[in-house]
Design an enzyme around this catalytic site. Structure first.
Site, mmCIF file in Angstrom:
data_model
loop_
_atom_site.group_PDB
_atom_site.id
_atom_site.type_symbol
_atom_site.label_atom_id
_atom_site.label_comp_id
_atom_site.label_asym_id
_atom_site.label_seq_id
_atom_site.Cartn_x
_atom_site.Cartn_y
_atom_site.Cartn_z
ATOM 1 N N SER A 42 1.386 -1.112 0.412
ATOM 2 C CA SER A 42 0.470 -0.114 -0.029
ATOM 3 C C SER A 42 0.567 1.847 0.115
ATOM 4 O O SER A 42 1.574 1.836 0.801
ATOM 5 C CB SER A 42 -1.206 0.112 0.841
ATOM 6 O OG SER A 42 -1.495 1.422 1.463
ATOM 7 N N ASN A 64 -6.315 -1.472 -10.161
ATOM 8 C CA ASN A 64 -7.012 -2.084 -11.061
ATOM 9 C C ASN A 64 -7.657 -1.162 -11.841
ATOM 10 O O ASN A 64 -9.337 -1.701 -12.498
ATOM 11 C CB ASN A 64 -7.033 -3.383 -10.981
ATOM 12 C CG ASN A 64 -6.095 -4.197 -10.630
ATOM 13 O OD1 ASN A 64 -4.932 -4.112 -11.485
ATOM 14 N ND2 ASN A 64 -6.033 -5.294 -9.631
ATOM 15 N N TRP A 68 -8.770 6.180 9.652
ATOM 16 C CA TRP A 68 -8.141 5.344 8.406
ATOM 17 C C TRP A 68 -7.210 6.136 6.958
ATOM 18 O O TRP A 68 -8.337 7.413 6.640
ATOM 19 C CB TRP A 68 -9.243 4.441 7.649
ATOM 20 C CG TRP A 68 -9.677 4.175 6.356
ATOM 21 C CD1 TRP A 68 -8.327 3.441 5.322
ATOM 22 C CD2 TRP A 68 -10.120 4.809 5.443
ATOM 23 N NE1 TRP A 68 -8.536 3.361 4.340
ATOM 24 C CE2 TRP A 68 -9.369 4.023 3.613
ATOM 25 C CE3 TRP A 68 -11.164 5.223 4.697
ATOM 26 C CZ2 TRP A 68 -9.947 4.264 2.733
ATOM 27 C CZ3 TRP A 68 -11.996 5.118 3.854
ATOM 28 C CH2 TRP A 68 -11.327 4.088 2.618
ATOM 29 N N GLY A 69 -6.500 6.059 6.829
ATOM 30 C CA GLY A 69 -6.398 6.657 5.821
ATOM 31 C C GLY A 69 -4.953 7.743 5.641
ATOM 32 O O GLY A 69 -4.061 8.231 7.709
ATOM 33 N N ASP A 121 -4.620 10.593 4.780
ATOM 34 C CA ASP A 121 -5.044 12.076 5.594
ATOM 35 C C ASP A 121 -5.498 11.908 6.739
ATOM 36 O O ASP A 121 -6.501 13.590 7.198
ATOM 37 C CB ASP A 121 -6.125 11.579 4.573
ATOM 38 C CG ASP A 121 -6.996 11.033 3.555
ATOM 39 O OD1 ASP A 121 -7.399 10.275 4.400
ATOM 40 O OD2 ASP A 121 -6.522 10.802 1.785
#
Lengths: 203, 203
Positions: free
Chosen positions: B15, B57, B185-186, B188
């Site tokens: 990731s 993808n 999450w993230g 950011d």
């Protein structure tokens, strides 16, 4: 000095993160001498391209989003209330925007802010034409004319064309912004967008 | 004063946003007297739960991510190079981490940083055991022992258990962090995570 082009702000009225961005973008742009073109769109059409599902239907992510939205609104210091249905079908609100914009872009902008405020600020459902008309009526817009307008083929076609144009530019989420042709996805990218505006101002 | 619990930092070695977070999280935590538990996991298992596809993808999103990653790294002032394959299968790297951690958590942490630096800092492929072993060798780790270890059933089971535990806590993306039981999450959301740590410090 050459006039800087407006920032394009794509959003879906059903998108809570779009709502959060909507509360910041005008002031942010104005600090750097930019205006903002508000462009409601149907995110569902873009999600067909990316294979995405509505956030609130996704295991794990929906639970997280419920916490994240409340926290994000608290940090920004803005009102946030979960509406009874998420996501709503935002067709009527988006069509109403483009109908209003034809004659009065300023009124269309005020309507968009009022619709978002009703939906995510106060948690009201704005998922059909009559509810959208009720919001519009608070701005002096004729509710019957609105209900009539959003059923007209040319208004439907207008929203579809705007949505197709957004997808053609690469829009796949809400909020999604462009400074000139540079894309910024997500309310969490407004900080990067501001860095870009700051760099432009320093040139 | 009660010792604050460590921050849990879940990530997949494949990731790129996990890589960006990995460069900030230790210093950020330390400023508020916290340590960080690095927890590599197999994001693919979580994506089966959420129905997500690998970022690179997905139409539209992949193109955006390529721009966003370069911009994000530039803003953070950190090296970023696209590896030849995205995403790699990160099984070997994640298993190597847990193998090392059994005897030497500090070395495991150094290995994780070295693996991320090789993969996204310098753009090297770390998608199989021999390449992972080559990275580990730069830290004095026996490459043959590593290749042997990551094929052992108990190491495979360990990674699976860590991944299952992460999903049971609600992890669906990378990076994904917990301060006590609050999820972020993230990359950011590191700013919001810092606000939380600041609030805790002020109590």
């Amino acid at each position: 000095m050459v006039q800087a082009s407006p920032i394009d702000f794509y959003f879906d009225f059903a998108s809570p993160y779009g709502y959060l961005a909507s509360l910041r973008i005008d002031d942010l742009a104005a600090r750097y001498g930019r205006t903002v073109r508000w462009r409601p769109m149907m995110l569902g059409a873009a999600m067909k391209v990316t294979g995405a599902q509505p956030l609130m239907n996704i295991p794990l992510r929906a639970d997280y989003a419920r916490r994240d939205l409340v926290r994000f609104a608290r940090i920004l210091g803005v009102p946030f209330t979960f509406p009874p249905t998420m996501p709503i079908v935002s067709l009527a609100a988006a069509r109403a925007f483009y109908w209003l914009e034809e004659d009065d872009p300023v009124l269309a902008h005020r309507f968009a802010k009022a619709a978002y405020e009703a939906h995510f600020g106060r948690g009201e459902d704005i998922g059909d034409a009559s509810r959208v008309a009720a919001v519009a009526a608070t701005l002096g817009i004729d509710p019957d004319a609105l209900v009539d307008a959003v059923a007209r083929p040319e208004i439907k076609a207008r929203l579809k064309a705007e949505t197709d144009a957004a997808i053609a530019r690469g829009v796949f989420g809400s909020p999604f912004l462009f400074v000139d042709d540079e894309p910024f996805w997500g309310v969490d990218r407004l900080d990067h967008l501001e860095i870009r505006l700051k760099e432009d101002a320093g040139r």
